[in-house]
Design an enzyme around this catalytic site. Sequence first.
Site, mmCIF file in Angstrom:
data_model
loop_
_atom_site.group_PDB
_atom_site.id
_atom_site.type_symbol
_atom_site.label_atom_id
_atom_site.label_comp_id
_atom_site.label_asym_id
_atom_site.label_seq_id
_atom_site.Cartn_x
_atom_site.Cartn_y
_atom_site.Cartn_z
ATOM 1 N N SER A 16 37.123 49.246 49.450
ATOM 2 C CA SER A 16 38.251 48.302 49.329
ATOM 3 C C SER A 16 39.274 48.707 50.380
ATOM 4 O O SER A 16 39.240 49.850 50.873
ATOM 5 C CB SER A 16 38.877 48.436 47.935
ATOM 6 O OG SER A 16 40.146 47.838 47.877
ATOM 7 N N TYR A 70 42.092 53.085 40.676
ATOM 8 C CA TYR A 70 41.206 52.298 41.541
ATOM 9 C C TYR A 70 41.264 52.820 42.979
ATOM 10 O O TYR A 70 40.217 53.020 43.616
ATOM 11 C CB TYR A 70 41.640 50.834 41.471
ATOM 12 C CG TYR A 70 40.756 49.864 42.227
ATOM 13 C CD1 TYR A 70 39.536 49.463 41.702
ATOM 14 C CD2 TYR A 70 41.158 49.326 43.450
ATOM 15 C CE1 TYR A 70 38.730 48.561 42.384
ATOM 16 C CE2 TYR A 70 40.367 48.422 44.129
ATOM 17 C CZ TYR A 70 39.146 48.040 43.586
ATOM 18 O OH TYR A 70 38.352 47.136 44.273
HETATM 19 N N1 LIG Z 1 37.623 41.075 44.118
HETATM 20 C C1 LIG Z 1 38.329 41.764 45.003
HETATM 21 O O1 LIG Z 1 39.427 41.361 45.396
HETATM 22 C C2 LIG Z 1 37.802 43.057 45.558
HETATM 23 C C3 LIG Z 1 38.471 43.641 46.639
HETATM 24 C C4 LIG Z 1 37.986 44.852 47.153
HETATM 25 C C5 LIG Z 1 36.876 45.428 46.591
HETATM 26 N N2 LIG Z 1 36.254 44.830 45.542
HETATM 27 C C6 LIG Z 1 35.078 45.476 44.976
HETATM 28 O O2 LIG Z 1 33.975 44.580 45.004
HETATM 29 C C7 LIG Z 1 33.009 45.002 44.048
HETATM 30 C C8 LIG Z 1 32.484 43.791 43.308
HETATM 31 O O3 LIG Z 1 33.529 43.219 42.552
HETATM 32 P P1 LIG Z 1 33.801 41.645 42.552
HETATM 33 O O4 LIG Z 1 34.944 41.406 43.440
HETATM 34 O O5 LIG Z 1 32.559 40.908 42.780
HETATM 35 O O6 LIG Z 1 34.350 41.452 41.067
HETATM 36 P P2 LIG Z 1 33.595 40.958 39.746
HETATM 37 O O7 LIG Z 1 33.175 39.550 39.907
HETATM 38 O O8 LIG Z 1 34.507 41.327 38.643
HETATM 39 O O9 LIG Z 1 32.275 41.847 39.686
HETATM 40 C C9 LIG Z 1 32.334 43.216 39.381
HETATM 41 C C10 LIG Z 1 30.923 43.716 39.097
HETATM 42 O O10 LIG Z 1 30.959 45.101 38.779
HETATM 43 C C11 LIG Z 1 30.386 45.333 37.509
HETATM 44 N N3 LIG Z 1 31.307 46.077 36.633
HETATM 45 C C12 LIG Z 1 32.587 45.775 36.354
HETATM 46 N N4 LIG Z 1 33.088 46.644 35.456
HETATM 47 C C13 LIG Z 1 32.084 47.503 35.169
HETATM 48 C C14 LIG Z 1 31.979 48.609 34.302
HETATM 49 N N5 LIG Z 1 33.009 49.019 33.546
HETATM 50 N N6 LIG Z 1 30.821 49.258 34.237
HETATM 51 C C15 LIG Z 1 29.786 48.860 34.993
HETATM 52 N N7 LIG Z 1 29.799 47.789 35.827
HETATM 53 C C16 LIG Z 1 30.955 47.127 35.905
HETATM 54 C C17 LIG Z 1 30.121 43.997 36.862
HETATM 55 O O11 LIG Z 1 28.802 44.020 36.425
HETATM 56 P P3 LIG Z 1 28.354 43.508 34.968
HETATM 57 O O12 LIG Z 1 27.625 42.246 35.211
HETATM 58 O O13 LIG Z 1 27.493 44.601 34.494
HETATM 59 O O14 LIG Z 1 29.593 43.296 34.151
HETATM 60 C C18 LIG Z 1 30.297 42.981 37.953
HETATM 61 O O15 LIG Z 1 29.062 42.470 38.363
HETATM 62 C C19 LIG Z 1 33.706 46.038 43.177
HETATM 63 O O16 LIG Z 1 33.284 47.335 43.564
HETATM 64 C C20 LIG Z 1 35.164 45.854 43.511
HETATM 65 O O17 LIG Z 1 35.917 47.019 43.299
HETATM 66 C C21 LIG Z 1 36.679 43.648 45.015
#
Ligand SMILES: NC(=O)c1ccc[n+]([C@@H]2O[C@H](COP(=O)([O-])OP(=O)(O)OC[C@H]3O[C@@H](n4cnc5c(N)ncnc54)[C@H](OP(=O)(O)O)[C@@H]3O)[C@@H](O)[C@H]2O)c1
Length: 256
Positions: free
Chosen positions: A142, A155
């Site tokens: 991130s 985070y």
């Molecule tokens: N959205 C943003 O703005 C952003 C920015 C920078 C980085 N990121 C990173 O991108 C990655 C993907 O996130 P996303 O943006 O696609 O958000 P998202 O739609 O909320 O997806 C998050 C994923 O991580 C898994 N997850 C969440 N909480 C978890 C837990 N407590 N234990 C195990 N698995 C968990 C979930 O899998 P399940 O299906 O098992 O729930 C889900 O598929 C993450 O690493 C996040 O930190 C996101």
Amino acid sequence: MGRLAGKVAIITGASGGIGSATAAKMLAEGARLMLAGRDQSRLDSVVAQLGGGDSVDSCVGNPAEEADVMALVAATKSRFGQVDVLFANAGAEGAIAPLTSISVEDFDQVQQVNVRGTWLAIKHTAPAMIDAGGGSIICTSSVAGSVGVAGLAAYAASKHAINGLVHVAALEFGKLGVRVNSVAPAPIDNAMMDSIEKQASPDDPSLARQGFSALIAMGRYGTNEEVANIVAFLASDEAKYCTGGIYPVDGGFLAA
Ligand SMILES: NC(=O)c1ccc[n+]([C@@H]2O[C@H](COP(=O)([O-])OP(=O)(O)OC[C@H]3O[C@@H](n4cnc5c(N)ncnc54)[C@H](OP(=O)(O)O)[C@@H]3O)[C@@H](O)[C@H]2O)c1
């Protein structure tokens, strides 16, 4: 022929926004996919949306549990015979709160998913890649892996740690054919940012969105697909001289 033809990729957090968009992109580029997540019904709906037939399978488990990660890698080898690409993407944002208010439980939960989960995924896929002569690992960091964001102590600590893992893994696997990089998104328009906005500004989440957008040179959130495009590039042989890198997908957030 797609850039990922012949490759088998494991994607964790595959039912989330970035994970499912990356699955679609990798499938379109010719990869076969093992999608990992904690909930079989959510995985089933992503598999159905992709319509990938025999090229897509799923495996339910917790990314922070070593036995589940080992089972994921074993299931991938059994189903597709190899592992060429890992997208270690599962991640949790945790509580949005001042550093002094975060509970030990919340702090630890974020580290377990984001740090231990990423490390375990690397630990158990890299040997299979090394045995096969090479591979590509991409982790989801991130912008909060490079700078601080007030209210996101657990985070930000976890994403800084992921960059550390990427650097060490790149050094350890550099001569063994396995490349290791991370993508560093700014706010992306999906469920995770919805959660962060609601926690940061419960009465009017749009105010939080305006505040975050003001930090981005391009003035807007990114999309899941914009992250997926960089991940697919790093997974492909076009990126064969890239390892140990942290690749911003951030609309200029880190330029400030
Ligand atoms: N959205 C943003 O703005 C952003 C920015 C920078 C980085 N990121 C990173 O991108 C990655 C993907 O996130 P996303 O943006 O696609 O958000 P998202 O739609 O909320 O997806 C998050 C994923 O991580 C898994 N997850 C969440 N909480 C978890 C837990 N407590 N234990 C195990 N698995 C968990 C979930 O899998 P399940 O299906 O098992 O729930 C889900 O598929 C993450 O690493 C996040 O930190 C996101």
